[in-house]
Design a protein around this motif. Sequence first.
Motif, PDB file in Angstrom:
ATOM      1  N   ALA A   1      31.815  56.241  91.029  1.00 38.46           N
ATOM      2  CA  ALA A   1      31.653  55.072  91.905  1.00 38.46           C
ATOM      3  C   ALA A   1      32.211  53.825  91.235  1.00 38.46           C
ATOM      4  CB  ALA A   1      30.177  54.887  92.257  1.00 38.46           C
ATOM      5  N   GLY A   2      31.907  53.650  89.938  1.00 39.71           N
ATOM      6  CA  GLY A   2      32.459  52.505  89.221  1.00 39.71           C
ATOM      7  C   GLY A   2      33.972  52.580  89.113  1.00 39.71           C
ATOM      8  N   ALA A   3      34.487  53.777  88.826  1.00 39.42           N
ATOM      9  CA  ALA A   3      35.946  53.937  88.686  1.00 39.42           C
ATOM     10  C   ALA A   3      36.648  53.680  90.016  1.00 39.42           C
ATOM     11  CB  ALA A   3      36.258  55.339  88.180  1.00 39.42           C
ATOM     12  N   PHE A   4      36.066  54.135  91.108  1.00 43.19           N
ATOM     13  CA  PHE A   4      36.696  53.944  92.421  1.00 43.19           C
ATOM     14  C   PHE A   4      36.762  52.458  92.795  1.00 43.19           C
ATOM     15  CE2 PHE A   4      35.387  58.431  94.031  1.00 43.19           C
ATOM     16  CZ  PHE A   4      36.421  58.988  93.288  1.00 43.19           C
TER      17      PHE A   4
ATOM     18  N   ALA B   1      41.923  50.677  84.940  1.00 40.31           N
ATOM     19  CA  ALA B   1      40.707  50.929  84.169  1.00 40.31           C
ATOM     20  C   ALA B   1      39.971  52.137  84.721  1.00 40.31           C
ATOM     21  CB  ALA B   1      39.811  49.688  84.178  1.00 40.31           C
ATOM     22  N   GLY B   2      39.811  52.194  86.051  1.00 40.31           N
ATOM     23  CA  GLY B   2      39.141  53.349  86.655  1.00 40.31           C
ATOM     24  C   GLY B   2      39.933  54.619  86.463  1.00 40.31           C
ATOM     25  N   VAL B   3      41.246  54.538  86.601  1.00 36.22           N
ATOM     26  CA  VAL B   3      42.108  55.707  86.386  1.00 36.22           C
ATOM     27  C   VAL B   3      41.988  56.178  84.938  1.00 36.22           C
ATOM     28  CG1 VAL B   3      44.490  56.505  86.403  1.00 36.22           C
ATOM     29  CG2 VAL B   3      43.678  54.982  88.209  1.00 36.22           C
ATOM     30  N   TYR B   4      41.933  55.217  84.028  1.00 37.51           N
ATOM     31  CA  TYR B   4      41.793  55.557  82.607  1.00 37.51           C
ATOM     32  C   TYR B   4      40.504  56.354  82.365  1.00 37.51           C
ATOM     33  CZ  TYR B   4      40.382  54.799  77.753  1.00 37.51           C
ATOM     34  OH  TYR B   4      39.926  54.981  76.466  1.00 37.51           O
ATOM     35  N   LEU B   5      39.396  55.887  82.948  1.00 34.30           N
ATOM     36  CA  LEU B   5      38.118  56.568  82.728  1.00 34.30           C
ATOM     37  C   LEU B   5      38.136  57.968  83.346  1.00 34.30           C
ATOM     38  CD1 LEU B   5      35.593  55.672  81.258  1.00 34.30           C
ATOM     39  CD2 LEU B   5      34.580  55.075  83.451  1.00 34.30           C
ATOM     40  N   ILE B   6      38.727  58.080  84.536  1.00 30.08           N
ATOM     41  CA  ILE B   6      38.825  59.404  85.171  1.00 30.08           C
ATOM     42  C   ILE B   6      39.677  60.338  84.322  1.00 30.08           C
ATOM     43  CG2 ILE B   6      39.801  60.608  87.165  1.00 30.08           C
ATOM     44  CD1 ILE B   6      38.887  58.244  88.886  1.00 30.08           C
ATOM     45  N   ALA B   7      40.788  59.810  83.801  1.00 31.62           N
ATOM     46  CA  ALA B   7      41.659  60.641  82.968  1.00 31.62           C
ATOM     47  C   ALA B   7      40.927  61.131  81.727  1.00 31.62           C
ATOM     48  CB  ALA B   7      42.900  59.842  82.570  1.00 31.62           C
ATOM     49  N   ARG B   8      40.134  60.249  81.114  1.00 35.67           N
ATOM     50  CA  ARG B   8      39.401  60.625  79.912  1.00 35.67           C
ATOM     51  C   ARG B   8      38.365  61.715  80.196  1.00 35.67           C
ATOM     52  NH1 ARG B   8      41.247  59.688  74.865  1.00 35.67           N
ATOM     53  NH2 ARG B   8      41.739  57.510  74.447  1.00 35.67           N
TER      54      ARG B   8
END
Length: 790
Positions: free
Chosen positions: A213-216, A250-257
């Motif tokens: 939710a935060g990443a989106f 930033a959200g894409v980065y967290l999802i990728a990680r």
Amino acid sequence: MTLLVVVHAVVALLAPAAARPLGRRVFLWTLLAPAATLVWLAGHLGTVLDGGAIEEAHEWVPGLQLELAFRLDTFGALMVLLVSGIGALVMAYSVEYFPDRPDLGRFAMYLCAFSGAMLGLVLADNLLLIFVFWELTSVTSYLLIGFDDTKESSRKAALQAILITGAGGLAMLGGLVLLGQASSSATWSLSEILADPPTEGAVVAWAVVLVLAGAFTKSAQVPFHMWLPGAMAAPTPVSAYLHSATMVKAGVYLIARMSPAFADVGLWRPLTAGVGVATMLWGAYRALRQYDLKLVLAFGTISQLGFLVALLGWGDSKLVFAGTAMLLAHALFKAALFMVVGVVDHQAHSRDLRRLSGLGRRLPLTAAVATLAALSMAGVPPLLGFVSKEAGFLGYLDASGTGSNWVLAGLVAGSVLTTAYTARFLWGAFAAKPQVEDPIGAEVPRPPAAFVVPAALLAALSLVGGLVTALADELVRPAAAALYEPAGEYHLHLWPGFTLPLLLSGVALAGGVLLFLARRPVAHLQSGLAVGGGADVAFHAGYAALIRGAAQVTRIVQPGSLSFYVSMVLITFAVVPGVVLVRHLEVPDGWVWAESPLQAVIAVLVLVGAIGTVLTRRRFAAVLALGTVGYGVALLFVVQGAPDLALTQFLIETVSLVLFLMVLRRLPDRFARRRTRSLRVAHLGLSLAVGAAVFGLALTSLAARTDRPIGEEMSEVAYPEGGGANAVNVILADIRAFDTLGEIVVITVAAIGTAALVRAGRPPRRQEDVGVEEERTGAALDPADEEVRT
């Protein structure tokens, strides 16, 4: 790494002062921070490319598992390169973009602070530290988007952005805390959690949903995407930096990680694939309806972010590799395109594609740069966007898992729309349009070369990365391997042969061109399908409803009645512990009502005083009755052998009584009568409930004692450790010395305030009284005294 963040903070703080002598060249000052980061990265790049990682940790709040822990691996190095590299170019671009204006130092400070926050985010290796930098990017982006705060549109856009991303950030904090609690990492280290992820249980399933939710919200995914088009109210350097390589990533980065570790947990994969495809399609569809070049790119960014989430969220090694390549390609072409729009806007003073005409001939270098970057966005060979998209199509063709073919079909459809809005962008910005009345183009001055060079550099990298895929491989493969080790085995290919991905790319390009050629029927169709105001109108309607609801709730809970407020506090006090007391009331062993008849007599006296306080209608009588209660308690202290406590109680009651009498001079003689009988009955019931709750709490507290009273221990240590025979004195002066000092300070402040209030209540002296005083003393004031008095 901590030092790099500090350098950004220092440079940002000094920017306003540097702007006074430097003017718009203040951006060359702030450029020092990302440049220093790039130099530092170059010095450590060999270590991370060899498979190592640079780690650094400083203790901060160990009780909350919060520490300044940073970690640089190859994926982090790629993000640092994008954040600082594009940040440096945007700052160089800003020198030409802005005219000299007095508030440039403030803007440069915000921009540099955002760069530092983003740098901290991609380097942080602690879950809570990630949240800290996450929120810092939200705050600094709010300041940047709302920089032109004299414009209502800027203020509303900034507020909308921070409300949406801030709400998502709070959801993400909940997810990170749950994840940290479920993990085996004592320090909530992200790298440790990803190496040994907790994947079982409902807590983890809910945690990943909250993190998503935060990443989106941060990456403008449907239905949280509406803040990104609004953020185009910011100056173009903000869009070129925040909305290409940094904040939205930033959200894409967290999802990728997290994707390789949590893709199979709960709703992770359905959410990332479904939301990603929906975002790609909706953003591209909306881009076809825009007439502002910047809005075309804004909705195109939403679409591309959906593409990235769909690639990186699936958790497959080929898709992780493709997503990493697309992450790099998107940062290069989107930053270049935003810069080009800034150049066009700066020179032509318009971004309306219905009025721009012939700019391609007038600004050939700018048009060439825009064409290169736009073709990379559309996935045209031989650019980096093409090879990245090919890798994505191949990844989904080979992917396992339910629904992968549907996701692929959605991505191809989104690519068709991408080609169409790319053609619309190039045509709108640079094509000659003979049918346009009063066109803007022929008289537009050419920009200085330094204004176009940053965008040209990024566009050239897009071309080089596509032509020489081995160079891009050197960056993409290690970065992908840091996310998911098998992803490092793949390569980018400019010409993979006649394969199905190539056919899909051809379909996307051909379909997009046809869609652009049929732009008028498509526009009519879109106008016919348009309903209402969309998500943006829904957001503002919801926000307005929230404000109205908050006002209504405020009117209910804060009516301006002191009686109401006190009643609410007492009801809460009586109900919350009262419910527990009803089930767990205990009576201490050996409890007696009174140890002597005198105690019973004093208790009756106190009770009579309390009842008298409530029943009397005159304020003065109520104060006297209340004093009776206090003096009665002091008598109980005397009976129990505590004369010092009794003396204190007598003094407090006396001072209180005097203060009450002073206040009564300003109040009516009688209390206001209760309006209704039912209200009096309600107050009586509340009073009894509060009294019962206090009585029950006192009994239960006495019965719940499991250890010896602390007073006994204090009495034992009073003489040997405090040197005083009077235990109370030792307690006040030694054992709780700072408490006593604090109480003295509070009493002193209260006394000073009371004295000031009493003096303020005195009527001013009349002039004739002064004259009478002078006659009585026999001497008038000398001139000096008169001047002082005046």
